[in-house]
Design a protein around this motif. Structure first.
Motif, PDB file in Angstrom:
ATOM      1  N   ASP A  63       0.824  -1.208   0.000  1.00  0.00           N
ATOM      2  CA  ASP A  63       0.000   0.000   0.000  1.00  0.00           C
ATOM      3  C   ASP A  63       0.860   1.260   0.000  1.00  0.00           C
ATOM      4  O   ASP A  63       2.100   1.201  -0.013  1.00  0.00           O
ATOM      5  CB  ASP A  63      -1.003  -0.010   1.158  1.00  0.00           C
ATOM      6  N   ARG A  64       0.239   2.405   0.043  1.00  0.00           N
ATOM      7  CA  ARG A  64       0.932   3.684  -0.094  1.00  0.00           C
ATOM      8  C   ARG A  64       1.917   3.945   1.038  1.00  0.00           C
ATOM      9  O   ARG A  64       2.824   4.772   0.915  1.00  0.00           O
ATOM     10  CB  ARG A  64      -0.099   4.816  -0.156  1.00  0.00           C
ATOM     11  N   ASN A  65       1.749   3.239   2.166  1.00  0.00           N
ATOM     12  CA  ASN A  65       2.616   3.444   3.325  1.00  0.00           C
ATOM     13  C   ASN A  65       3.643   2.335   3.509  1.00  0.00           C
ATOM     14  O   ASN A  65       4.327   2.296   4.533  1.00  0.00           O
ATOM     15  CB  ASN A  65       1.754   3.586   4.583  1.00  0.00           C
TER      16      ASN A  65
ATOM     17  N   ALA B  23      -1.628   4.791   7.954  1.00  0.00           N
ATOM     18  CA  ALA B  23      -2.852   4.313   7.319  1.00  0.00           C
ATOM     19  C   ALA B  23      -4.098   4.825   8.031  1.00  0.00           C
ATOM     20  O   ALA B  23      -5.096   5.181   7.389  1.00  0.00           O
ATOM     21  CB  ALA B  23      -2.859   2.785   7.281  1.00  0.00           C
TER      22      ALA B  23
ATOM     23  N   LYS C  36       1.643  13.244   7.190  1.00  0.00           N
ATOM     24  CA  LYS C  36       2.787  13.191   6.295  1.00  0.00           C
ATOM     25  C   LYS C  36       3.875  14.140   6.766  1.00  0.00           C
ATOM     26  O   LYS C  36       5.075  13.810   6.735  1.00  0.00           O
ATOM     27  CB  LYS C  36       2.349  13.544   4.872  1.00  0.00           C
TER      28      LYS C  36
ATOM     29  N   ASP D  64      -5.193   6.345   4.720  1.00  0.00           N
ATOM     30  CA  ASP D  64      -5.720   5.437   3.702  1.00  0.00           C
ATOM     31  C   ASP D  64      -7.121   4.964   4.100  1.00  0.00           C
ATOM     32  O   ASP D  64      -7.364   3.761   4.292  1.00  0.00           O
ATOM     33  CB  ASP D  64      -4.781   4.245   3.549  1.00  0.00           C
TER      34      ASP D  64
ATOM     35  N   GLU E 185      -9.878   4.691   2.472  1.00  0.00           N
ATOM     36  CA  GLU E 185     -10.550   3.817   1.516  1.00  0.00           C
ATOM     37  C   GLU E 185     -10.165   2.359   1.764  1.00  0.00           C
ATOM     38  O   GLU E 185     -11.016   1.467   1.772  1.00  0.00           O
ATOM     39  CB  GLU E 185     -10.181   4.237   0.095  1.00  0.00           C
ATOM     40  N   ARG E 186      -8.878   2.113   2.003  1.00  0.00           N
ATOM     41  CA  ARG E 186      -8.429   0.743   2.267  1.00  0.00           C
ATOM     42  C   ARG E 186      -8.999   0.231   3.588  1.00  0.00           C
ATOM     43  O   ARG E 186      -9.524  -0.896   3.651  1.00  0.00           O
ATOM     44  CB  ARG E 186      -6.902   0.677   2.292  1.00  0.00           C
TER      45      ARG E 186
END
Length: 468
Positions: free
Chosen positions: A119-121, A202, A208, A239, A241-242
């Motif tokens: 995932d993005r993280n 997440a 950030k 995150d 949505e996840r």
């Protein structure tokens, strides 16, 4: 059955203690000095050759089940990041050892035909079923470690998750909900000083901006470390949505204490996580010559720090809490120099918020009073804090029902990714007995029969939640 009887099995490297419950009456003990990872336990095969699947008290009915996949994975993972001198593990975020653990996770996912993604993280996911369908049942833990940590904290949960899936496939289970196994990044916070970075990002509990400000002891920032490891730090962030696609998250973890050993149970269910936090104490004094500066002329911050450590122990004992100064940095850090700066990190935890506040306030008061007396400038910064986590009662009760209703429910003073996610996702935890009670140390331990009992309990829970 011993480890030698299982193809591909190998004892975990390092001088870990034999199972304290072992006795000649229950079977052969490990010999003196024998390196032990997953020693033979009391589990076995029921009369008539039926594998015993339950986890009962004192190992009764607890069998080995489908332990071969667990052994093979454990043997494969065991050497990664292990320090030959200490016997402990140094699997720090975004290092070579971390990369090797991530490669291991991906290989386990792909060998089972699971859909693999990061995932993005930087958290890893292995999916059975449609990842976008929603209402997924997720399990897993982390693979990183504290400095010279033990083998079981984190990896036991990840290995058990894959082994539980193997067990469910052996049973022929039919899934009605997507299932995922995850490895959350940087849970221990050993490199950048903040625990549960992957899950905090997440869940939106770490921005950030604050993540970018994290630096390790060498001054390398988190985004620099991620980029060097081949990940895009620009993508990190909340995150929702996840997390919105997760219907339940169940984390299996070795118990970091002896409650299950004292009660005679192999497996337990978590009720809550104590509130806890980390505070940085900066004691500023005056550097000077250790041999020529009179004692009365010194502004020595080490003395103030030492007095604060003693005060922390005393205040925690009075309140029934815990307080630990476990990390220190000294400048200029010379044997023959009075320090100009002593920086110490306090970790404190208590059963409730009021008690924790009382303890930390008292420690800060004692530190400031002693600093004034010693002529020391003191700055205190709270670097992280996690409030009390009550795991969702409905999920916890459902797990207990699935496991027969006789599983002990216990609280813990240790933080976990499940605790971080609990604000956004229904979460629960399973604990596996640790007969030594030791954790964050090479002496951390879980016996083979208890590990197998944990796998089978997790498999039953996942079957009950995802195969309805």
């Amino acid at each position: 059955m011993s480890e030698a009887d299982i193809p591909g099995a190998a004892p975990l490297p390092g001088a870990l203690p034999p199972d304290p419950r072992a006795s000649n009456a229950g079977g052969a003990e490990n010999g003196p000095g024998e390196a032990v990872g997953l020693p033979g336990g009391s589990g076995g095969t029921a009369p008539g050759g039926t594998s015993q699947r339950s986890w009962g008290r004192n190992g009764e009915r607890a069998g080995r089940g489908e332990s071969s996949s667990f052994h093979a994975m454990w043997a494969d993972l065991a050497p990664i990041g292990r320090n030959a001198d200490s016997g402990g593990y140094r699997r720090y975020a975004w290092t070579g050892a971390d990369a090797d653990c991530r490669t291991w996770f991906q290989a386990q996912a792909e060998s089972r035909g699971l859909t693999y993604e990061t995932d993005r993280n930087g958290n890893q996911w292995a999916w059975l079923g449609d990842p976008l369908a929603g209402d997924a049942v997720v399990t897993g833990s982390h693979l990183d470690s504290v400095p010279d940590g033990g083998a079981f904290d984190g990896p036991l949960g990840v290995v058990s998750s894959f082994a539980a899936l193997d067990e469910l496939r052996r049973r022929g289970a039919e899934f009605s909900r997507p299932l995922a196994i995850t490895n959350f990044g940087d849970e221990e916070g050993a490199r950048f000083g903040l625990a549960c970075v992957g899950s905090r990002l997440a869940a939106g509990q770490l921005t950030k901006e604050k993540a970018y400000a994290l630096r390790d002891a060498d001054g390398i920032s988190l985004p620099e470390a991620m980029e060097a490891a081949g990940y895009d730090p620009e993508a990190i962030g909340a995150d929702p949505e996840r997390l919105g696609r997760i219907g339940a998250f169940v984390e299996l973890h070795v118990e970091q204490g002896r409650a299950l050993d004292l009660s005679g149970d192999s497996v337990g269910i978590a009720s809550a996580i104590w509130p806890h936090g980390r505070w940085r104490f900066d004691f500023h004094g005056e550097a000077n010559h250790a041999g020529t500066t009179r004692l009365v002329d010194r502004r020595d911050p080490m003395l103030t720090y030492a007095a604060t450590v003693l005060a922390a122990r005393a205040e925690a004992a009075l309140a029934g809490a815990v307080a630990t100064f476990g990390k220190i940095a000294v400048e200029p850090n010379g044997v023959n120099a009075i320090p100009s700066l002593v920086r110490g990190w306090l970790d404190s935890r208590a059963a409730d918020q009021a008690t924790l506040d009382t303890v930390v306030t008292a420690i800060e008061k004692a530190a400031r009073e002693r600093a004034d007396r010693d002529g020391i400038d003191l700055a205190i910064v709270r670097e992280s804090f996690t409030p009390v986590v009550e795991f969702e009662h409905a999920l916890r009760d459902e797990m207990n029902r699935i496991l027969g209703g006789a599983v002990p429910v216990l609280g813990t003073g240790a933080g976990h990714d499940a605790g971080i996610l609990s604000a956004a996702v229904p979460t629960a935890m399973l604990f596996v007995r640790n007969p030594t009670g030791v954790s964050h140390s090479p002496r951390e331990f879980a016996a083979e029969d208890d590990c197998v009992a944990g796998v089978l309990a997790l498999a039953d829970v996942l079957e009950g939640l995802a195969c309805r």
